[in-house]
Design a protein around this motif. Structure first.
Motif, PDB file in Angstrom:
ATOM      1  N   LEU A  15       0.834  -0.998   0.115  1.00 23.40           N
ATOM      2  CA  LEU A  15       0.122   0.071  -0.138  1.00 23.40           C
ATOM      3  C   LEU A  15       0.896   1.143   0.075  1.00 23.40           C
ATOM      4  O   LEU A  15       1.862   1.389   0.871  1.00 23.40           O
ATOM      5  CB  LEU A  15      -1.003  -0.066   1.312  1.00 23.40           C
ATOM      6  CG  LEU A  15      -1.760   1.023   1.390  1.00 23.40           C
ATOM      7  CD1 LEU A  15      -2.844   1.017   0.282  1.00 23.40           C
ATOM      8  CD2 LEU A  15      -2.614   1.167   2.700  1.00 23.40           C
ATOM      9  N   PRO A  16       0.751   2.363  -1.061  1.00 21.37           N
ATOM     10  CA  PRO A  16       1.707   3.310  -1.050  1.00 21.37           C
ATOM     11  C   PRO A  16       1.619   3.955   0.352  1.00 21.37           C
ATOM     12  O   PRO A  16       0.553   4.267   0.731  1.00 21.37           O
ATOM     13  CB  PRO A  16       0.904   3.892  -2.262  1.00 21.37           C
ATOM     14  CG  PRO A  16       0.353   3.107  -2.991  1.00 21.37           C
ATOM     15  CD  PRO A  16      -0.147   1.977  -2.066  1.00 21.37           C
ATOM     16  N   GLY A  17       2.800   4.413   0.606  1.00 18.76           N
ATOM     17  CA  GLY A  17       3.027   5.323   1.872  1.00 18.76           C
ATOM     18  C   GLY A  17       3.075   4.364   3.121  1.00 18.76           C
ATOM     19  O   GLY A  17       2.724   4.979   4.188  1.00 18.76           O
ATOM     20  N   SER A  18       3.243   3.012   2.848  1.00 21.92           N
ATOM     21  CA  SER A  18       3.010   2.100   4.230  1.00 21.92           C
ATOM     22  C   SER A  18       3.957   0.932   3.765  1.00 21.92           C
ATOM     23  O   SER A  18       4.307   0.741   2.802  1.00 21.92           O
ATOM     24  CB  SER A  18       1.521   1.851   4.587  1.00 21.92           C
ATOM     25  OG  SER A  18       1.275   0.700   3.470  1.00 21.92           O
ATOM     26  N   ASP A  19       3.959   0.060   4.757  1.00 26.04           N
ATOM     27  CA  ASP A  19       4.740  -1.302   4.661  1.00 26.04           C
ATOM     28  C   ASP A  19       3.595  -2.327   4.635  1.00 26.04           C
ATOM     29  O   ASP A  19       3.835  -3.457   4.565  1.00 26.04           O
ATOM     30  CB  ASP A  19       5.419  -1.549   5.854  1.00 26.04           C
ATOM     31  CG  ASP A  19       6.778  -0.389   5.947  1.00 26.04           C
ATOM     32  OD1 ASP A  19       6.945  -0.099   4.710  1.00 26.04           O
ATOM     33  OD2 ASP A  19       7.047  -0.202   7.011  1.00 26.04           O
TER      34      ASP A  19
END
Ligand code: ADP
Length: 491
Positions: free
Chosen positions: A77-81
């Protein structure tokens, strides 16, 4: 540490029509931060495939009723792990248009087939029937698009515990009886205590009947859906679940990084409680953006919404028109899209009051942040509101929410009147009746308070102090996950 499969039909920032997308990103991110192994599963819409840079096929799965195997694609997920799994069936999801239809209002003709396929893929991953070699302890489904998944696995040994969250009971995935046959669903699911709802196929009932626990997104909405007025005929079933202790309201949290006036890159001037006077620059910016006169004494009301009857858009238009006719010193800035009639009514209001009303018909993340930062008051006169996120964003931005006393709005805003105002508990404005007159009166009340800058500032600061992070609410989900696992192990 729990292994959680989180199934949703929209996830911010990949695809979004409303609050479900925000929650389907921010809750998994919060759970991941607490050390859980959480994987989000969603359809591989064209927009998602285009937006993701790194994707790889990690499994193929043969589903009942489909000739070709379906690919499961993995990414982050963009901006996360947080890991995301995308169910890749090009025939169903790789097309131009939105998640549910060619336009924001309409529906695809094959939505039943699309979300039946999605639910089957979710069930296969939940049962570890793919090459992923990963079985979740918990399957957390959201809204009707995922409703068949708990039904498909309910009787299977070694299944995960299942939880179904209602984000909006108004959308149920109801289809004619023939659709049940066309989808090749197991015959055992067709009865009144199953997927049948007055001779129709109900995807939503799959989640309500077959999951171990139901949640909804605020305590007040959990009570409301057990009543005739809000239950859409499902109130009996929901009241029974509530009596059994299997229906809980957990208020949504917000992503404090995405919605932070101190660091928000979309707004003109950053501010915090300590530098709240800088919020005024954003008011000037939003007035300029909409071509309205820059006036500090005019109260700016913001509205960001799907334009549907649920949101009380008609009440807003009627109330604002009356107040403007009476010469009240206010401005309205709106961003939204939805039903053509409401879009047109807003355009007409703008045409009648070009120096008082600004309207953008469409969808814009950036402008939504600018309105949150620039407005003095945020309008949410919803007829019903399961949770509502914009009033939570508004609190954080010191933009006083003016809301109807229903659902999550009732749970999150304290009205600026009486003892609550006197003793500094107030964070916004609230009214009861779903009428333009009640809204009008409350808007007048807010305009009167605005003329007392010191009191206004106190209410703003109280609003900005409120904690609607996921801290508390994600813990409620964790406790629930644990108790469901324990219960399932005992049975
Ligand atoms: P719902 O899910 O019923 O639409 P919520 O208040 O839970 O209502 O969530 C709505 C979300 O969608 C918020 O994040 C809001 O800012 C966003 N939103 C709605 N309409 C627009 C729009 N036209 N442009 C940008 N964001 C929008």
């Amino acid at each position: 540490m729990r292994k959680i499969l989180f199934a949703s039909s929209e996830v911010h920032p990949l695809i979004k029509t409303g609050g479900l997308a925000d929650v389907s990103a921010s809750l998994p991110i919060a759970l991941h931060a607490h050390g859980h192994d959480v994987q989000i599963i969603l359809p591989a819409y064209r927009q998602c495939l285009e937006a993701l840079t790194e994707i790889r096929t990690v499994a193929t799965v043969k589903l009942d009723g489909y000739h070709s195997p379906i690919e499961i694609i993995q990414s982050t997920l963009p901006g996360s792990d947080v890991t995301i799994l995308l169910v890749h069936s090009p025939e169903h999801f790789d097309r131009d248009g939105g998640a549910y239809g060619p336009t924001s209002g309409g529906d695809w003709d094959d939505n039943a087939a699309r979300f039946a396929l999605f639910s089957r893929a979710v069930a296969a991953v939940a049962m570890n029937e793919t090459e992923l070699d990963w079985q979740p302890d918990i399957l957390h489904c959201n809204d009707w698009q995922t409703g068949l998944a708990p039904a498909l696995i309910a009787d299977l040994p070694r299944r995960p515990a299942t939880i179904f969250t209602i984000h909006n009971l108004a959308y149920q995935g109801l289809y004619p009886k023939e659709t049940f046959g066309m989808l090749d669903l197991p015959e055992r699911l067709w009865h009144s205590n199953g997927l049948e709802f007055y001779d129709m196929l109900s995807f939503m009932k799959g989640g309500l009947i077959y999951s171990d626990h139901i949640t909804t997104v605020s305590p007040t909405y959990a009570d409301e859906i057990c009543t005739y007025e809000f239950g859409y005929g499902l109130e009996g079933l929901l009241a029974e679940r509530a009596k059994e202790g299997r229906l809980t309201g957990i208020i949504n949290g917000i992503d404090l990084d995405d919605w932070n006036p101190k660091t928000d890159a979309a707004i003109s001037k950053n501010y915090s409680a300590k530098t709240v006077k800088n919020k005024y620059d954003n008011k000037i910016a939003i007035q300029q953006h909409f071509g309205l006169p820059v006036k500090s004494d005019a109260v700016v009301f913001g509205l960001i919404s799907r334009l549907v009857a649920q949101k009380g858009v008609d009440l807003t238009i009627d109330a604002i028109a009356t107040l403007l006719d009476e010469g009240e010193n206010l401005q309205l800035v709106c961003l939204g899209s939805g039903e053509a009639g409401f879009e047109q009514d807003l355009r007409v209001l703008r045409a009648r009051y070009p120096d008082k009303v600004g309207v953008t018909i469409g969808y814009s993340e950036e402008l939504s942040h600018q309105i949150e930062a620039g407005a003095d008051v945020f309008l949410m006169p919803s007829r019903f509101e399961p949770c509502g996120l914009n009033q939570l964003y508004s609190l954080r931005y010191g933009t006083l929410p003016l809301v109807r006393n229903t659902g999550g709005l009732a749970d999150s805003v304290v009205d600026a009147c009486g003892d609550d105002l006197k003793h500094n508990f107030a964070t916004g404005f609230k009214f009861d009746a779903a009428t333009a007159e009640a809204l009008e009166e409350t808007i007048r009340r807010s305009i009167t308070l605005f003329k007392h800058p010191r009191v206004w500032r106190r209410v703003m600061l109280k609003a900005m102090e409120q904690d609607y992070s996921w801290k508390k609410s994600s813990q409620s989900y964790e406790l629930l996950y644990d108790s469901l696992r324990a219960k399932l192990a005992r049975n």
